[in-house]
Each structure stands twice: as structure tokens, then as C-alpha cells.
Design an enzyme around this catalytic site. Structure first.
Site, PDB file in Angstrom:
ATOM      1  N   ASP A   1      54.140  43.825  -1.465  1.00 20.08           N
ATOM      2  CA  ASP A   1      55.089  43.104  -0.622  1.00 20.08           C
ATOM      3  C   ASP A   1      55.685  44.061   0.399  1.00 20.08           C
ATOM      4  O   ASP A   1      55.446  45.264   0.352  1.00 20.08           O
ATOM      5  CB  ASP A   1      56.198  42.484  -1.476  1.00 20.08           C
ATOM      6  CG  ASP A   1      56.969  43.534  -2.261  1.00 20.08           C
ATOM      7  OD1 ASP A   1      57.943  44.085  -1.711  1.00 20.08           O
ATOM      8  OD2 ASP A   1      56.592  43.827  -3.418  1.00 20.08           O
TER       9      ASP A   1
ATOM     10  N   ASP B   1      59.028  44.476   0.735  1.00 19.86           N
ATOM     11  CA  ASP B   1      60.435  44.597   0.388  1.00 19.86           C
ATOM     12  C   ASP B   1      61.206  43.572   1.226  1.00 19.86           C
ATOM     13  O   ASP B   1      60.621  42.604   1.722  1.00 19.86           O
ATOM     14  CB  ASP B   1      60.930  46.039   0.582  1.00 19.86           C
ATOM     15  CG  ASP B   1      62.095  46.376  -0.339  1.00 19.86           C
ATOM     16  OD1 ASP B   1      61.973  46.119  -1.552  1.00 19.86           O
ATOM     17  OD2 ASP B   1      63.110  46.887   0.143  1.00 19.86           O
TER      18      ASP B   1
END
Length: 289
Positions: free
Chosen positions: A208, A210
Site C-alpha cells: 500500500d 500508507d
């Protein structure tokens, strides 16, 4: 002799061609590891797999028994550790699905014991360069052979967790501290591996962006798991290619990882606690005896 240890998710040991496979329970002076260890042989190389969070993911990043994990690997003769873990990315050019060969850390964990040593036998190892360049280069090559997009070098921000970052934290780590990835498990793992004189190469598998990214304002566990499943096949393939490349006959590590304790012990021999020294034998017996 080279023995390769793999720390990561529960499914990493599901590798075709693994021979003499068995689960082994290991007790250490530092307690029980996260789970039993799965051992086997691949292309003549002995492998030891350790599910970091235990099968079924029963340990939080803070409750992982890091000292017992590293000690258990040491007791089974592991000379080289490849640590695979899910991370968030602070870089547009390190998107989900990419692998980052981490070579530096900023340790922001605070609720974990970070050393095998302590009162009764004090030691200070250098972690200026906390990963093994030799092993990391070999893992990088193996990951590329598996089809992964690999970045050589990167700074890993180790946070305590289990919550993900606030937006302010994410911006600090990205914009001010210039970190590349963020995770919760490589510290104190890397420090303990150095104390145990085991070569250590961490692979950050990006899941991902973040929460700093305008299109990813919150990290969702479901998204992470979905990306992890995609990374799992490449991770297993990386292990297979690495096993083919690692020599069964081990040479001295050019980085000095396997000799880290030779100048680290500071407590005078006559002042060392005999019971504590006994506890340290699996880790430091080479220099204590």
C-alpha cells in the site's frame, strides 16, 4: 555449511520440490518461538521456515517473540536469514507489488526487548550497516528471476503498531525523514540477527501507499491481504531461485556479519553472571567459551 532461514508468512513453505519436510518444535532459553519451524531440503540446501506471526496470524507485531525466533533459528544452524514482510510505501515509484531490498532502518519501536545481552553480560554490536550486502544482492537477483520489480536499497521506518500511521506521522516519515517504506516487524529482528552473528537480508513487499497518498487516505487490511496474496507466489519463487544460487559450502561473510561479537563483549569475564552466560550459549557461545 549454509543453512537458509526464511521468516515470513505462513504459506511460504508451500514450495514444490521441498524434500524431507517436517515441523520441528524448538525450545530456547528465551522462551518459545512464534510457532514450530518447518524444515526441509531444496536443491541440496537446508531450509528453515518460521511463520513470524504464527500459523493463523496469532501474534501482533509487538507480541512476536523476536528473541526466541532468532535463537531458534540459530539453534537449528541457520547461517543466513531472508526476512519477508508487508510494508507501506512512501514513494510513487515503489508501488504495491514491488519488492524493496532494505538496507537501512529507523527504529521507532518502544515495547520490545531489543538485545539478547543485558546486566551480567553486556555487549554492543555495530548496526551501522544492519543488513548483509552479500546476501541482499543474491536475494535481489533471485527476486528479479521470479518476476518481481525490485528496488535495491531503501530505508525502512519500523513503527510499533498495531495501528497504522496518522497522516501527520506518514508525512513526517516521507517528507522530513526521507524514508522509503514503513513496517512493524523488522525491528528488533535485524538487531537480534546481528547479535546472533547471522547474515540478514530483509525484503519489503509493498502492499500500500500508507496514508500520505491522496488516493490512499486510509490503509485497508483487505487491500493489504489482496496484494500479499499476489506477492506470495513471487516470494516462494524467490526462495527457489535463491536456494539454487546459495552455495551449500559456506564461506566467511565479507560483511563480517558472522563475526559481529568478536569486539562486542564489554563485561570482564570475571564479572559475568554465570547463569546469564549459560542462557546466552546458543547465541554467543562461540565468543563466551
Amino acid at each position: 555449511m549454509t543453512v537458509l532461514g526464511i521468516i515470513g508468512g505462513s504459506g511460504l513453505y508451500e514450495i514444490a520440490g521441498l524434500q524431507n519436510a517436517e515441523w520441528r518444535s524448538v525450545e530456547t532459553p528465551f522462551g518459545a518461538p512464534s510457532d514450530a519451524l518447518f524444515t526441509g531440503t531444496l536443491d541440496g540446501l537446508q531450509l528453515v521456515f518460521l511463520p513470524r506471526h504464527g500459523r493463523g496470524h496469532v501474534h501482533t507485531p509487538s507480541s512476536v517473540p523476536y528473541k526466541a525466533n532468532i535463537c531458534a533459528l540459530k539453534q537449528l544452524g541457520v547461517t543466513d536469514i531472508v526476512s519477508l514482510s508487508a510494508t507501506g510505501s512512501f514513494r510513487e515509484d515503489m508501488p504495491p507489488g514491488d519488492f524493496v531490498m532494505v538496507d537501512q532502518f529507523i527504529d521507532r519501536t518502544f515495547a520490545r526487548e531489543k538485545s539478547f545481552f543485558g546486566p551480567g553480560c553486556v555487549a554492543h554490536v555495530s548496526v551501522a550497516h544492519p543488513t548483509c550486502k552479500r546476501l541482499s544482492a543474491m536475494v535481489s537477483d533471485a527476486a528479479r528471476q521470479s518476476g518481481a520489480n525490485v528496488h535495491d536499497g531503501g530505508t525502512y521506518l519500523a513503527m510499533e503498531g498495531p495501528q497504522f500511521s496518522t497522516l501527520a506521522e506518514s508525512r513526517l516519515y516521507r517528507e522530513v525523514w526521507n524514508c522509503d517504506v514503513i513496517g512493524m516487524t523488522n525491528m528488533p529482528e535485524a538487531k537480534l540477527a546481528r547479535e546472533a552473528e547471522i547474515c540478514y537480508a530483509p525484503v519489503a513487499m509493498v502492499t500500500d501507499f500508507d496514508c500520505w497518498h491522496p488516493d490512499h487516505d486510509a490503509v485497508e487490511v483487505a487491500d493489504i491481504v489482496r496484494t500479499l496474496m499476489g506477492n506470495a507466489d513471487r516470494a516462494r519463487s524467490t526462495v527457489v531461485h535463491l536456494a539454487k544460487g546459495l552455495a551449500a559450502q559456506r564461506d566467511v561473510c565479507p560483511c563480517g556479519c558472522d563475526r559481529a561479537l568478536e569486539t562486542a563483549l564489554i563485561t570482564a569475564p570475571e564479572a559475568r553472571d554465570p547463569e546469564f552466560v549459560k542462557k546466552l550459549q546458543p547465541i554467543a557461545g562461540r565468543v563466551l567459551n
